[in-house]
Design a protein around this motif. Sequence first.
Motif, PDB file in Angstrom:
ATOM      1  N   UNK A  90       6.812   6.856 -36.484  1.00  0.00           N
ATOM      2  CA  UNK A  90       6.098   7.541 -37.557  1.00  0.00           C
ATOM      3  C   UNK A  90       4.746   6.890 -37.738  1.00  0.00           C
ATOM      4  N   UNK A  91       4.482   6.355 -38.937  1.00  0.00           N
ATOM      5  CA  UNK A  91       3.218   5.652 -39.197  1.00  0.00           C
ATOM      6  C   UNK A  91       3.359   4.149 -39.014  1.00  0.00           C
ATOM      7  N   UNK A  92       4.565   3.684 -38.769  1.00  0.00           N
ATOM      8  CA  UNK A  92       4.821   2.260 -38.614  1.00  0.00           C
ATOM      9  C   UNK A  92       4.753   1.844 -37.148  1.00  0.00           C
ATOM     10  N   UNK A  93       4.353   0.595 -36.928  1.00  0.00           N
ATOM     11  CA  UNK A  93       4.354   0.007 -35.594  1.00  0.00           C
ATOM     12  C   UNK A  93       5.285  -1.201 -35.631  1.00  0.00           C
ATOM     13  N   UNK A  94       6.294  -1.198 -34.752  1.00  0.00           N
ATOM     14  CA  UNK A  94       7.242  -2.306 -34.644  1.00  0.00           C
ATOM     15  C   UNK A  94       6.833  -3.132 -33.439  1.00  0.00           C
ATOM     16  N   UNK A  95       6.479  -4.387 -33.676  1.00  0.00           N
ATOM     17  CA  UNK A  95       5.970  -5.247 -32.614  1.00  0.00           C
ATOM     18  C   UNK A  95       7.007  -5.492 -31.528  1.00  0.00           C
ATOM     19  N   UNK A  96       6.531  -5.544 -30.281  1.00  0.00           N
ATOM     20  CA  UNK A  96       7.378  -5.928 -29.161  1.00  0.00           C
ATOM     21  C   UNK A  96       7.326  -7.439 -29.024  1.00  0.00           C
ATOM     22  N   UNK A  97       8.487  -8.036 -28.793  1.00  0.00           N
ATOM     23  CA  UNK A  97       8.533  -9.486 -28.659  1.00  0.00           C
ATOM     24  C   UNK A  97       9.737  -9.896 -27.815  1.00  0.00           C
ATOM     25  N   UNK A  98       9.669 -11.095 -27.212  1.00  0.00           N
ATOM     26  CA  UNK A  98      10.816 -11.562 -26.431  1.00  0.00           C
ATOM     27  C   UNK A  98      12.002 -11.844 -27.354  1.00  0.00           C
ATOM     28  N   UNK A  99      13.189 -11.691 -26.818  1.00  0.00           N
ATOM     29  CA  UNK A  99      14.409 -11.913 -27.598  1.00  0.00           C
ATOM     30  C   UNK A  99      14.579 -13.381 -27.977  1.00  0.00           C
ATOM     31  N   UNK A 100      14.176 -14.269 -27.086  1.00  0.00           N
ATOM     32  CA  UNK A 100      14.209 -15.699 -27.366  1.00  0.00           C
ATOM     33  C   UNK A 100      12.824 -16.277 -27.100  1.00  0.00           C
ATOM     34  N   UNK A 101      12.548 -17.440 -27.675  1.00  0.00           N
ATOM     35  CA  UNK A 101      11.234 -18.067 -27.520  1.00  0.00           C
ATOM     36  C   UNK A 101      10.987 -18.407 -26.050  1.00  0.00           C
ATOM     37  N   UNK A 102       9.778 -18.076 -25.580  1.00  0.00           N
ATOM     38  CA  UNK A 102       9.362 -18.384 -24.217  1.00  0.00           C
ATOM     39  C   UNK A 102       8.018 -19.092 -24.276  1.00  0.00           C
ATOM     40  N   UNK A 103       7.593 -19.636 -23.156  1.00  0.00           N
ATOM     41  CA  UNK A 103       6.312 -20.332 -23.064  1.00  0.00           C
ATOM     42  C   UNK A 103       5.177 -19.330 -23.302  1.00  0.00           C
ATOM     43  N   UNK A 104       4.196 -19.720 -24.132  1.00  0.00           N
ATOM     44  CA  UNK A 104       3.026 -18.879 -24.330  1.00  0.00           C
ATOM     45  C   UNK A 104       2.329 -18.657 -23.001  1.00  0.00           C
ATOM     46  N   UNK A 105       1.932 -17.412 -22.757  1.00  0.00           N
ATOM     47  CA  UNK A 105       1.282 -17.039 -21.504  1.00  0.00           C
ATOM     48  C   UNK A 105       2.252 -16.504 -20.472  1.00  0.00           C
ATOM     49  N   UNK A 106       3.549 -16.532 -20.783  1.00  0.00           N
ATOM     50  CA  UNK A 106       4.541 -15.996 -19.844  1.00  0.00           C
ATOM     51  C   UNK A 106       4.231 -14.540 -19.540  1.00  0.00           C
ATOM     52  N   UNK A 107       4.420 -14.147 -18.278  1.00  0.00           N
ATOM     53  CA  UNK A 107       4.162 -12.772 -17.885  1.00  0.00           C
ATOM     54  C   UNK A 107       5.333 -11.879 -18.275  1.00  0.00           C
ATOM     55  N   UNK A 108       5.031 -10.614 -18.478  1.00  0.00           N
ATOM     56  CA  UNK A 108       6.036  -9.596 -18.773  1.00  0.00           C
ATOM     57  C   UNK A 108       6.015  -8.622 -17.613  1.00  0.00           C
ATOM     58  N   UNK A 109       7.189  -8.359 -17.043  1.00  0.00           N
ATOM     59  CA  UNK A 109       7.240  -7.424 -15.912  1.00  0.00           C
ATOM     60  C   UNK A 109       8.333  -6.413 -16.097  1.00  0.00           C
TER      61      UNK A 109
END
Length: 111
Positions: free
Chosen positions: A92-111
């Motif tokens: 709708x008008x809301x945006x739900x952020x995408x995020x990893x399920x568990x903490x990962x190293x900053x800069x990790x790639x997403x594939x």
Amino acid sequence: MSDTISFEDFTKVDLRVGTIIEVNDFPEARNPAYQLTIDFGDLGIKKSSAQITTLYTKDDLLNRQIVAVVNFPNKQIAKFMSECLVLGAVNGKDVILLNPETKVKNGSTVS
């Protein structure tokens, strides 16, 4: 559905995980938004504007990991330069952020 792209096109999109380290109000934005400062590890610190004020407070966002596109050209938004695109699912008008399920190293790639 959008136009079909090739796998080669997809591999050009650099998706990375970062941690939000600063959140500020963005009163100059046309629509309610925050100015985010995000730590992408070895890629450095990048800034982004995000229209996510309906579901998230500044405290909710601080130290939260997100997924962003980091290889778009910079975009001027009012007097602010956005250096990456934070990703979220539109509901709708809301945006739900995408995020990893568990903490990962900053800069990790997403594939």
